[in-house]
Design an enzyme around this catalytic site. Sequence first.
Site: not given
Lengths: 574, 183
Positions: A50, A112-113, A162, A475
């Site tokens: 993502e 969940f999630q 949802k 760097m």
Amino acid sequence: MELSGAEIVWECLIREGVDLVFGYPGGAILPTYDTLSSYPQIHHVLTRHEQGAAHMADGYARATGRVGVAMATSGPGATNLVTGLATAMLDSSPVVCITGQVPTSVIGHNAFQEADITGVTLPITKHNYLVTSVEELAFSIREAFYIARSGRPGPVLIDLPKDVQTARTEFHYPTDEIRLPGYQPVPTAPEEKINRARTLIRSAERPVILAGRGVLLSGAVAELREFAERTETPVGLTLLGKGCFPEDHPLCLGMMGMHGTGEANHTVQEADLLLAFGMRFDDRVTGNLATYAPKARKIHIDIDPSEIDKNVEVEVGIAGDLRQTLTDLLAGLEPIEHGDWIKRITRWRDESEERELLNQVLTSPQLKAAEVVHDLWTLTGGNAITVTDVGQHQMWVAQYYAHSPEHALITSGGMGTMGFGLPGGIGAAMGRPGDEVWVVVGDGGFQMTLAELATAVQEQVKVNIALINNGYLGMVRQWQELFYEKRYNATPMVSPDFCALAAAYGIPAVRVSERSQIEAAVRRAQDHTAGPFLIEFVVEQHDVVFPMVPAGSDLHDMIRRPINGPGREKEIQS
Amino acid sequence: MTNRYAITALVENRPGVLNRVVSIFRRPGLNLDSLTVGRTDRPEVSRMTMVLEGTNADAQHVKRELNRLIHVITVEDMNGTPYVTRDLALIKVRATPETKSEILQMCGHYRARVVDAAESSIVIEVVGEEPEIEGLAGLLKPFGIIEMVRAGVVAMGRAENILDTHRERSSWALQRFALEKAS
């Protein structure tokens, strides 16, 4: 017409002009993905993470000026967007992220999630929404796009439970004027401030313009040039401002700040008037604020009023659209000459030329990253979109590639997000399919998001990847060399055989370790039109980006590249 | 140099706005000394009064950042303009038959009143500026303060110092959404 929340999402995106969505499906966003195939106008790009989706949307937005869209599921899908949102936020990039959320009935139950993504992203978005009923959905999406693209652009997140995706409602896309009483995207500059600014400009003897990304965002490129030429004022650029003023123009000082040119930094420190146009006095630009531009009065023009007096207090702070404000300033501003000042600047420029790596006889035979970038610039005629990652190579691109408004630098400036380069470049290339795109990355940052190579292959995105491999987190190694007594803790890096890795993805690749090989490799990449091409440049491992203003030091206190010799002298010059 | 700054803001009356506002204070680690939120005469608009103990730079930072929030309509720093403030406190103090009259006398000086009286304690309500409330609390301390609660400071500019100048403009979505719900 009665539609589900999922269908409303796509209907709204289409009405906002979206045809490309970068995303990754999952449980809580599945109802929306389920209806995707009914909308052939939308092309969905499956990323490999993502974070890649967020950076692609950001890169797309920076390359096109349009809003980039990323989509992810709830919980880990949403939290993986966080780095991308923060990156877009600090560089004012218009991105809309849509995340699935657990059903409203279980929000707050550690389902969940489930992650409180509006809470998490509150400080790293311009605004965000938790849509709790399907009736609000179209309003929220329209408002989100409006907020993302108007005024000072920025990312907006819409969290979509949802059950809101499956609920149905009558769909009308609202078309009335969006009125948000607390949001004035473009403030109007008061005339008396413009008059005061004009007075300061007329009386200045040593003025300098500090030009930032605001010049590009407001479309003030022509006005900036007219202003600089009419008032004979030199122009220093911020990293994100690169491209807003021709770099071969005699008044151009190049980049300012930590790795800016000697002439830019000395000019700022000696100036009696700073004209800050669409920039925000980032600490990488100013160095030590207590000694910054000590002799200068300051005029600051920015579209975001909260930037005025934030880091640097100014005599005249003008909140407004830069293009409009410059137009107003120019009206009634007669030509002014600053010949003596320009002569002084020329001496600083000559000194930089003398120290310039490309003008020196090098004793080490090893390829220098600066040579790579310089040659890339000449071989592309400066007409490529350059997207970088973060680190030494990023600064070398800033120093050795001259940018233009159509091909401005795309880089994570404010956030300094390693891993931005490849996905950012894929997004840029998908937004500008006709343009030549070069993604310049280091061996460190590339390995943070190289999974997106598969995305580039799946989508057949034509990106050229210039991998600058020095075997170190360069760097950080440079800071260790200069400020931590060469204790190279955790910076040497073992990497895979990048050409073999590219081959595993089905990407043609070539390794270059001598300057004479650069042209053939670049030409091969340019000729390869089907999908990505990778060139691994094996470069000098211990090279250092010069000049360097140590963090927190005075801007004129630069560590310069030594002239034809070993050792690095530190030079302090007023 | 630290000072007390009263900052007032008009905000849209929506979920999550308070969180956005207090986040501005949390991020640089500033302490909100007092915060009050309540509806105005318009149901879609709430008004907040925040009291910040900090430097002028802190107050300016808070103002700048509050102004960036989409749901914050207007922000004013009251310092520098004539304004009135009020706080309200309930103080439960030990009171015996011997001390009661002395306590009531003190309350008289502060225009405080007794809102509950029990056998060994009374609850006093006092309204006023913060120093008055703290003054009375100080005087009551020797008698034994059992508990004390303050409503928080509310502030309003005097005369033509008006915060709510956006009366005609309310959010398009709230308005439209309300219309659709009604129909």
